[in-house]
Write a protein that holds these residues in place. Structure first.
Motif, PDB file in Angstrom:
ATOM      1  N   MET A 114      21.600 -35.279   8.076  1.00 26.48           N
ATOM      2  CA  MET A 114      22.843 -35.088   8.807  1.00 26.48           C
ATOM      3  C   MET A 114      22.795 -35.675  10.210  1.00 26.48           C
ATOM      4  N   ILE A 115      21.615 -35.799  10.783  1.00 29.41           N
ATOM      5  CA  ILE A 115      21.511 -36.482  12.078  1.00 29.41           C
ATOM      6  C   ILE A 115      21.971 -37.923  11.930  1.00 29.41           C
ATOM      7  N   GLY A 116      21.489 -38.603  10.886  1.00 30.79           N
ATOM      8  CA  GLY A 116      21.929 -39.974  10.633  1.00 30.79           C
ATOM      9  C   GLY A 116      23.405 -40.060  10.337  1.00 30.79           C
ATOM     10  N   VAL A 117      23.923 -39.084   9.583  1.00 31.78           N
ATOM     11  CA  VAL A 117      25.347 -39.065   9.249  1.00 31.78           C
ATOM     12  C   VAL A 117      26.189 -38.904  10.506  1.00 31.78           C
ATOM     13  N   LYS A 118      25.800 -37.994  11.382  1.00 27.23           N
ATOM     14  CA  LYS A 118      26.595 -37.745  12.583  1.00 27.23           C
ATOM     15  C   LYS A 118      26.539 -38.923  13.554  1.00 27.23           C
ATOM     16  N   ILE A 119      25.380 -39.581  13.635  1.00 30.52           N
ATOM     17  CA  ILE A 119      25.308 -40.792  14.459  1.00 30.52           C
ATOM     18  C   ILE A 119      26.239 -41.856  13.894  1.00 30.52           C
ATOM     19  N   ALA A 120      26.268 -41.979  12.568  1.00 31.91           N
ATOM     20  CA  ALA A 120      27.137 -42.973  11.928  1.00 31.91           C
ATOM     21  C   ALA A 120      28.607 -42.673  12.173  1.00 31.91           C
ATOM     22  N   ILE A 224       8.372 -47.296  14.543  1.00 30.58           N
ATOM     23  CA  ILE A 224       9.108 -46.820  15.721  1.00 30.58           C
ATOM     24  C   ILE A 224      10.577 -47.209  15.612  1.00 30.58           C
ATOM     25  N   TRP A 225      10.833 -48.387  15.058  1.00 30.80           N
ATOM     26  CA  TRP A 225      12.199 -48.871  14.886  1.00 30.80           C
ATOM     27  C   TRP A 225      12.729 -48.623  13.478  1.00 30.80           C
ATOM     28  N   VAL A 226      11.856 -48.679  12.485  1.00 31.85           N
ATOM     29  CA  VAL A 226      12.294 -48.592  11.090  1.00 31.85           C
ATOM     30  C   VAL A 226      12.805 -47.199  10.741  1.00 31.85           C
ATOM     31  N   ILE A 227      12.111 -46.148  11.176  1.00 28.89           N
ATOM     32  CA  ILE A 227      12.535 -44.792  10.817  1.00 28.89           C
ATOM     33  C   ILE A 227      13.938 -44.474  11.347  1.00 28.89           C
ATOM     34  N   PRO A 228      14.247 -44.760  12.621  1.00 21.72           N
ATOM     35  CA  PRO A 228      15.638 -44.554  13.066  1.00 21.72           C
ATOM     36  C   PRO A 228      16.623 -45.453  12.318  1.00 21.72           C
ATOM     37  N   LEU A 229      16.221 -46.701  12.060  1.00 16.59           N
ATOM     38  CA  LEU A 229      17.109 -47.636  11.370  1.00 16.59           C
ATOM     39  C   LEU A 229      17.487 -47.117   9.992  1.00 16.59           C
ATOM     40  N   VAL A 230      16.501 -46.696   9.212  1.00 15.42           N
ATOM     41  CA  VAL A 230      16.763 -46.224   7.853  1.00 15.42           C
ATOM     42  C   VAL A 230      17.537 -44.907   7.881  1.00 15.42           C
ATOM     43  N   SER A 231      17.196 -44.014   8.799  1.00 12.55           N
ATOM     44  CA  SER A 231      17.911 -42.737   8.900  1.00 12.55           C
ATOM     45  C   SER A 231      19.397 -42.949   9.139  1.00 12.55           C
ATOM     46  N   ILE A 232      19.710 -43.850  10.053  1.00  8.25           N
ATOM     47  CA  ILE A 232      21.112 -44.129  10.357  1.00  8.25           C
ATOM     48  C   ILE A 232      21.769 -44.894   9.215  1.00  8.25           C
ATOM     49  N   VAL A 234      21.197 -44.614   6.010  1.00  8.72           N
ATOM     50  CA  VAL A 234      21.568 -43.632   4.987  1.00  8.72           C
ATOM     51  C   VAL A 234      22.824 -42.872   5.423  1.00  8.72           C
ATOM     52  N   GLY A 235      22.905 -42.541   6.717  1.00  7.70           N
ATOM     53  CA  GLY A 235      24.095 -41.880   7.232  1.00  7.70           C
ATOM     54  C   GLY A 235      25.336 -42.734   7.102  1.00  7.70           C
ATOM     55  N   ILE A 236      25.201 -44.037   7.341  1.00  8.39           N
ATOM     56  CA  ILE A 236      26.338 -44.952   7.210  1.00  8.39           C
ATOM     57  C   ILE A 236      26.779 -45.045   5.752  1.00  8.39           C
ATOM     58  N   ALA A 237      25.808 -45.124   4.841  1.00 12.21           N
ATOM     59  CA  ALA A 237      26.136 -45.176   3.415  1.00 12.21           C
ATOM     60  C   ALA A 237      26.911 -43.923   3.002  1.00 12.21           C
ATOM     61  N   TYR A 238      26.450 -42.768   3.454  1.00 18.45           N
ATOM     62  CA  TYR A 238      27.147 -41.510   3.156  1.00 18.45           C
ATOM     63  C   TYR A 238      28.559 -41.534   3.740  1.00 18.45           C
ATOM     64  N   ARG A 239      28.675 -41.969   4.988  1.00 14.60           N
ATOM     65  CA  ARG A 239      29.983 -42.030   5.654  1.00 14.60           C
ATOM     66  C   ARG A 239      30.942 -42.952   4.914  1.00 14.60           C
ATOM     67  N   ASN A 240      30.457 -44.109   4.507  1.00 13.94           N
ATOM     68  CA  ASN A 240      31.316 -45.067   3.816  1.00 13.94           C
ATOM     69  C   ASN A 240      31.794 -44.542   2.467  1.00 13.94           C
ATOM     70  N   ILE A 241      30.976 -43.711   1.832  1.00 13.66           N
ATOM     71  CA  ILE A 241      31.334 -43.184   0.524  1.00 13.66           C
ATOM     72  C   ILE A 241      32.185 -41.927   0.633  1.00 13.66           C
ATOM     73  N   PHE A 242      31.754 -40.974   1.471  1.00 16.16           N
ATOM     74  CA  PHE A 242      32.388 -39.659   1.506  1.00 16.16           C
ATOM     75  C   PHE A 242      33.110 -39.334   2.810  1.00 16.16           C
ATOM     76  N   GLY A 243      32.981 -40.165   3.830  1.00 22.45           N
ATOM     77  CA  GLY A 243      33.674 -39.920   5.087  1.00 22.45           C
ATOM     78  C   GLY A 243      33.147 -38.707   5.812  1.00 22.45           C
ATOM     79  N   GLY A 244      34.052 -37.855   6.277  1.00 25.08           N
ATOM     80  CA  GLY A 244      33.659 -36.677   7.038  1.00 25.08           C
ATOM     81  C   GLY A 244      34.473 -35.472   6.648  1.00 25.08           C
TER      82      GLY A 244
END
Length: 251
Positions: A114-120, A224-232, A234-244
């Motif tokens: 959800m951190i990645g989702v909320k950033i997205a 250091i860069w990959v973990i935040p990148l992938v987390s966000i 996944v959040g973008i993918a969720y947002r694009n599919i299900f929104g908020g």
């Protein structure tokens, strides 16, 4: 002839969300795009200013997991970090240990996603978000157990059904945390939505895995860069599919 690998239909929550992002209805209908390049590009842009939040959340997650593992070990006499204890422990101790750890892991994992989702979605979040979903402990745990059982059965049945379900259930936990769906509703909503673009989503997960591998190769510095990148991502993918949870969201 019926499809023995298809999970039974469930009554899904519907809504009339109509924002730029996705919605439950659009997601289940497959009315969304899943461009891996666009998702990764946006995720990279959004890592600026958010890497610290995600890394602090990761550290909190690890600390909480270690504490729970330690306490579970004291209660059961089994430890994932002590080979001698593992050899001498009974099957009951092992099962009880894993049950305790998995009960806590569900809400923590939902919080990380959800951190990645909320950033997205440009919503406020913080590292302590990982502790925000223990009020949904029961549905998250039930969903995790069902997911594990069904996926394992799928792997037993010629492997391919297991791969299908492992990918299709990827977004079940954030659906519970974000949209208050029940365990089976969340599993079915995730499965039906991802099935519409299953190979695209599978490719997305493969890219995420390759990014993790590439980040780990140079002494794990790249993580250091990959973990935040992938987390966000996944959040973008969720947002694009299900929104908020709210209608009328803007990109």
């Amino acid at each position: 002839m019926s499809d023995i690998y298809k999970a039974p239909d469930a009554e899904l929550t519907s809504g009339d969300e109509s924002g730029t992002y996705g919605s439950l209805e659009k997601g289940i209908a497959g009315d969304y795009t899943l461009s891996i390049g666009d998702i990764c590009s946006e995720a990279w842009r959004r890592t600026k200013g958010n890497k610290g939040t995600i890394w602090l959340a990761v550290l909190l997650y690890l600390a909480a997991f270690l504490v729970v593992s330690f306490v579970a070990g004291l209660l059961t006499g089994y430890s994932a970090f002590n080979i001698e204890q593992q050899v001498n422990a009974s099957l009951t101790s092992s099962l009880l240990y894993n049950l305790i750890v998995n009960i806590v892991a569900g809400p923590l994992m939902a919080g990380m996603i959800m951190i990645g989702v909320k950033i997205a979605r440009d919503e406020e979040t913080s590292p302590t978000e990982i502790f925000a979903y223990f009020d949904k402990l029961l549905p998250l745990v039930v969903a995790s157990i069902l997911m594990t059982i069904l996926t394992m059965l799928g792997f037993v049945l010629l492997i391919l059904p297991g791969i299908y379900l492992a990918v299709a259930y990827t977004l079940a936990l954030p659906l519970i945390a974000d949209r208050n769906l029940g365990p089976w509703q969340a599993l079915e909503t995730s499965r039906k939505a991802i099935t519409k673009h299953w190979f695209g989503f599978f490719g997305f997960l493969i890219v995420c895995l390759l990014l993790y591998i590439a980040g780990a190769i140079p002494l794990m510095i790249g993580l250091i860069w990959v973990i935040p990148l992938v987390s966000i991502a996944v959040g973008i993918a969720y947002r694009n599919i299900f929104g908020g949870p709210e209608s009328g969201q803007s990109a």
